[in-house]
Each structure stands twice: as C-alpha cells, then as structure tokens.
Design an enzyme around this catalytic site. Structure first.
Site, PDB file in Angstrom:
ATOM      1  N   ASP A 159      20.609  19.584 -57.600  1.00  8.31           N
ATOM      2  CA  ASP A 159      19.772  20.764 -57.448  1.00  8.31           C
ATOM      3  C   ASP A 159      19.432  21.169 -58.934  1.00  8.31           C
ATOM      4  OD1 ASP A 159      20.119  21.385 -54.191  1.00  8.31           O
ATOM      5  OD2 ASP A 159      22.190  21.474 -55.283  1.00  8.31           O
ATOM      6  N   HIS A 187      25.048  24.813 -52.101  1.00 14.59           N
ATOM      7  CA  HIS A 187      23.905  23.577 -52.020  1.00 14.59           C
ATOM      8  C   HIS A 187      23.225  23.846 -50.552  1.00 14.59           C
ATOM      9  CE1 HIS A 187      22.446  19.571 -52.119  1.00 14.59           C
ATOM     10  NE2 HIS A 187      22.720  19.316 -51.051  1.00 14.59           N
TER      11      HIS A 187
HETATM   12  P1  NAX Z   1      25.379   8.012 -44.694  1.00 13.00           P
HETATM   13  O1  NAX Z   1      25.258   8.141 -43.186  1.00 13.00           O
HETATM   14  O2  NAX Z   1      24.350   6.876 -45.158  1.00 13.00           O
HETATM   15  O3  NAX Z   1      26.766   7.567 -45.314  1.00 13.00           O
HETATM   16  C1  NAX Z   1      27.725   8.316 -44.828  1.00 13.00           C
HETATM   17  C2  NAX Z   1      29.055   7.457 -44.735  1.00 13.00           C
HETATM   18  O4  NAX Z   1      30.037   8.284 -44.578  1.00 13.00           O
HETATM   19  C3  NAX Z   1      28.710   6.449 -43.460  1.00 13.00           C
HETATM   20  O5  NAX Z   1      29.099   5.173 -43.704  1.00 13.00           O
HETATM   21  C4  NAX Z   1      29.782   6.996 -42.427  1.00 13.00           C
HETATM   22  O6  NAX Z   1      30.460   6.041 -41.778  1.00 13.00           O
HETATM   23  C5  NAX Z   1      30.892   7.552 -43.412  1.00 13.00           C
HETATM   24  N1  NAX Z   1      31.917   8.435 -42.820  1.00 13.00           N
HETATM   25  C6  NAX Z   1      31.742   9.321 -41.922  1.00 13.00           C
HETATM   26  N2  NAX Z   1      33.068   9.807 -41.530  1.00 13.00           N
HETATM   27  C7  NAX Z   1      33.840   9.626 -42.735  1.00 13.00           C
HETATM   28  C8  NAX Z   1      35.390   9.823 -42.891  1.00 13.00           C
HETATM   29  N3  NAX Z   1      35.810  10.654 -41.904  1.00 13.00           N
HETATM   30  N4  NAX Z   1      35.844   9.040 -43.775  1.00 13.00           N
HETATM   31  C9  NAX Z   1      35.013   8.108 -44.561  1.00 13.00           C
HETATM   32  N5  NAX Z   1      33.592   7.785 -44.314  1.00 13.00           N
HETATM   33  C10 NAX Z   1      33.182   8.529 -43.239  1.00 13.00           C
HETATM   34  O7  NAX Z   1      25.249   9.253 -45.562  1.00 13.00           O
HETATM   35  P2  NAX Z   1      24.486   9.497 -47.236  1.00 13.00           P
HETATM   36  O8  NAX Z   1      23.149   9.583 -47.285  1.00 13.00           O
HETATM   37  O9  NAX Z   1      25.456   8.614 -48.046  1.00 13.00           O
HETATM   38  O10 NAX Z   1      25.211  11.092 -47.207  1.00 13.00           O
HETATM   39  C11 NAX Z   1      26.422  11.292 -47.276  1.00 13.00           C
HETATM   40  C12 NAX Z   1      26.961  12.879 -47.519  1.00 13.00           C
HETATM   41  O11 NAX Z   1      26.059  13.402 -48.727  1.00 13.00           O
HETATM   42  C13 NAX Z   1      26.053  13.570 -46.581  1.00 13.00           C
HETATM   43  O12 NAX Z   1      26.766  14.754 -45.808  1.00 13.00           O
HETATM   44  C14 NAX Z   1      24.865  14.300 -47.091  1.00 13.00           C
HETATM   45  O13 NAX Z   1      24.384  15.349 -46.337  1.00 13.00           O
HETATM   46  C15 NAX Z   1      25.381  14.597 -48.312  1.00 13.00           C
HETATM   47  N6  NAX Z   1      24.427  14.950 -49.591  1.00 13.00           N
HETATM   48  C16 NAX Z   1      25.043  15.814 -50.481  1.00 13.00           C
HETATM   49  C17 NAX Z   1      24.254  15.955 -51.455  1.00 13.00           C
HETATM   50  C18 NAX Z   1      24.306  17.193 -52.580  1.00 13.00           C
HETATM   51  O14 NAX Z   1      23.852  17.303 -53.567  1.00 13.00           O
HETATM   52  N7  NAX Z   1      25.637  17.821 -52.363  1.00 13.00           N
HETATM   53  C19 NAX Z   1      22.773  15.504 -51.859  1.00 13.00           C
HETATM   54  C20 NAX Z   1      22.606  14.075 -51.071  1.00 13.00           C
HETATM   55  C21 NAX Z   1      23.220  14.229 -49.663  1.00 13.00           C
HETATM   56  O15 NAX Z   1      22.170  14.904 -48.848  1.00 13.00           O
END
Ligand code: NAX
Length: 333
Positions: A159, A187
């Site tokens: 952000d 966020h």
């Molecule tokens: P993806 O869905 O591509 O990847 C997430 C991964 O986490 C998947 O491979 C899934 O199998 C794995 N996962 C689920 N549960 C798990 C667990 N208990 N232990 C280990 N791995 C697990 O998502 P992606 O685009 O990489 O985003 C990941 C997270 O970042 C989301 O929650 C997203 O909303 C968040 N974000 C946060 C941002 C921030 O600024 N704080 C910005 C970017 C993003 O939106």
C-alpha cells in the site's frame, strides 16, 4: 561466509511465492554474502507443484542457496527459523468479504502461531502477508507468547509503494523521489494513505507533497480511494490478486528489517500497538510510520495529525477492533 539463515515461506506453491523466492534466494533481501536455507511450506495437495518450484530453484544455480526444505508439516517447517514469511492462506476472490476470510484464516494463523512458539528461534522475525494480514498477524502473536511481540509485523508496504507511485506519476518523478508517505491502520479499504508528511524531490528541491501536487482535492479524494481500492482493481483486471508487486513489497519490508531504514526516511508497516504516540487502541496490529535500526522498529513520534487524518485513523482502527473481536470469537467458540 556467514552461517546460513533459515527462511520459511508458507504458501510456497502460490503465485506470490513464485515471484518472491528467486529474489530471496539470490541475495536481494538479506545480502549477497548471506547463505540461505529456504523452507517451503504448503498444503498436501500442492506438493507436486512445490516439487516443480524446487526444481526451478535448483535450475537457477544460485550460489547462496545452501538447501531447500520442502514440507507440508508445521513441525518441520517452523524449526529453528530466523525468518518466517507467512503468505499461505486463502486469497480474496472477486466479491469475497474480508469477514469470510477471517474465519478461514484464523485457524491457520493460530496453528502457525503455536508452531512458531514451539519450534522457531526466539529471535525469529515474522512477516504476515496472508489476508486479512493485520488480524492474522495478531492471532499469530497471541498464540506465540514466548516470542517478543515486536518480532511480528504485517505487510502494508505494498500500500505504501502504491501511494508513493501515485504521487510520483502525478509529479512526473521517479517513485524513489517520493518519501515518507504513511499507511495508517488496516491493509483493507479502510486504510488511510496519508501524505501530510510526504516530501517530493522536484529537480533537487524537497517540496511538501501538497505543494508538489498542487491539487488538494485529488490528494484528499481520488488519491486515497485509488490506493485503498488498488487491490480490488488488480483482482478485477487480472482475476488474481497482486503477486509481482506484493513480492517486491515483501522484499522491501524485509530488507529494511534486516538492514534498517535510511536516516531521514520512514516506511509503513503493521506492528503491535502498545502505548503508541497516536492514541491508537492497544493490542492491535496497526500500520504506523516506523524507522528501523539494529533490526528493531520504532514508531515515528511527533507527527502533527489534523482532524481529517484523525477521523480516518480512527475509522480504520475501529475496523481492526471489530476484526479482532470476530476472529477471537471464532477461535474460542
Ligand atoms: P495463492 O492462492 O496463489 O497461494 C496461496 C498458497 O497458500 C496456496 O498454494 C495454498 O495452497 C497455500 N496455503 C493455504 N493454506 C495453507 C496453510 N495452512 N499452510 C501453508 N500454505 C497454505 O495466493 P497468493 O496470491 O500467493 O496470495 C497469498 C495471500 O497474500 C492471500 O491471502 C492474499 O490475499 C494475500 N495478499 C496480501 C497482500 C498484503 O499486502 N498484505 C497483498 C497481496 C495479496 O493480496
């Protein structure tokens, strides 16, 4: 050569991790002399994908990458960590409410907080990225009582970078010439991107942001909503949440934790609120302006807050209090 540090990335088979792992493994974050053991955690169905990620990391032939540990077990993943980057969670899909995410992700961050408490080094630095990032981070803090609360932070650097770039585009300068924007609070779309203390380098002169942009209406209106809703705009366009820019922000955040912030600059990150100078309620993970030295953050003190800013800072704090209450209720039900 230094001893290798152990760096965990959760959600390692996901799209943010895919943009992130190469930068970390090649020394962009912890330095070109710092060997790294990468620990990659994901859930069992993602193990074949993770195999491919590991193959690619091997194929990069990187000099600093001492070892890669691939696992779906928390007791393996969290052992003796120096750094934990908690990305894995359920990402926000188009139209999905943050409240839906609270329930799904609360359980994950409780379990990972407990694993940090039990297995990680007490000096571990924990960065929570998975949404809702502030509240997930607070849950991890609460379930890892043996690790100092100051070691935890959540990502609002994306952000922060978005706000910087919006001002830079408007002023026709590189983003690096825009300093000291602040992201206050959550966020989420209640975050408050604040440019009252922001300075723009215009042809060598440091100019207050309002004087550089010369459009108060934009700065107090469209600029704020653009930054607040940028994540949703990217999802709408890409049908996937931000990944490349999130990975870059994670690197910026961790590099500053590791090396400190430049003398006169501050950055934004979500940290534990406890007796802070801005009257934000205690016991939240709230994004503040911070400076970092010797791997320790300090909230920037003494910034003047006008009524406009105050109400926006309070609004986002209110949302965080509600999220906290809801998440804790889910976990204790
Ligand atoms: P993806 O869905 O591509 O990847 C997430 C991964 O986490 C998947 O491979 C899934 O199998 C794995 N996962 C689920 N549960 C798990 C667990 N208990 N232990 C280990 N791995 C697990 O998502 P992606 O685009 O990489 O985003 C990941 C997270 O970042 C989301 O929650 C997203 O909303 C968040 N974000 C946060 C941002 C921030 O600024 N704080 C910005 C970017 C993003 O939106």
């Amino acid at each position: 050569m230094a001893e290798p540090i152990k760096v965990l990335v959760t959600g390692a088979a996901g799209q943010i991790a895919y943009s992130l792992l190469f930068s970390i493994a090649k020394g962009d974050v912890f330095g070109k002399d710092q060997p790294i053991i990468l620990v990659l955690l994901d859930i069992p169905p993602m193990m074949p994908v993770l195999d491919g990620v590991v193959m690619e990391l091997q194929d990069c032939a990187l000099p600093l990458l001492t070892d890669v540990i691939l696992t779906n077990q928390e007791d393996v993943a969290f052992r003796d960590l120096d750094i934990a980057i908690l990305v894995g969670s359920m990402p926000r899909k188009e139209g999905m409410e943050r409240k839906d995410l609270l329930k799904a992700n609360g359980r994950i961050f409780k379990s990972q907080g407990e694993a940090l408490d039990k297995y990680a080094k007490k000096s571990v630095k924990v960065l929570v990225v998975g949404n809702p990032a502030n509240t997930n981070c607070l849950i991890a803090v609460k379930y890892a009582p043996s690790i100092p609360k100051e070691n935890f932070s959540c990502l609002t650097r994306l952000d922060h970078n978005r706000a910087r770039s919006q001002v830079a585009i408007r002023c026709h300068v590189p983003a690096t010439d825009v300093k000291n924007v602040i992201i206050w609070g959550n966020h989420s779309s209640t975050q408050y991107p604040d440019v009252h203390h922001c300075v723009v380098n215009m042809s060598g002169n440091k100019v207050a942001c309002f004087d550089a942009v010369k459009d108060e209406e934009w700065l107090k209106g469209e600029f704020i909503t653009t930054v607040q809703k940028r994540g949703a705009a990217v999802i709408k366009a890409r049908k996937l949440s931000s990944a490349m820019s999130a990975a870059k922000a994670i690197c910026d955040h961790l590099r500053d934790i590791w090396n400190g912030t430049p003398e006169n600059d501050f950055i934004s990150m979500g940290v534990y609120s406890s007796g802070n100078p801005y009257g934000v309620p205690d016991d939240l993970i709230y994004s503040f302006p911070v400076k970092i030295k010797d791997k320790t953050w300090k909230i920037v003190d003494g910034l003047a807050i006008n009524e406009f800013s105050r109400s926006k800072m309070d609004e986002t704090a209110k949302e965080l209090v509600e999220e906290k209450e809801m998440a804790l209720a889910f976990l204790t039900a």
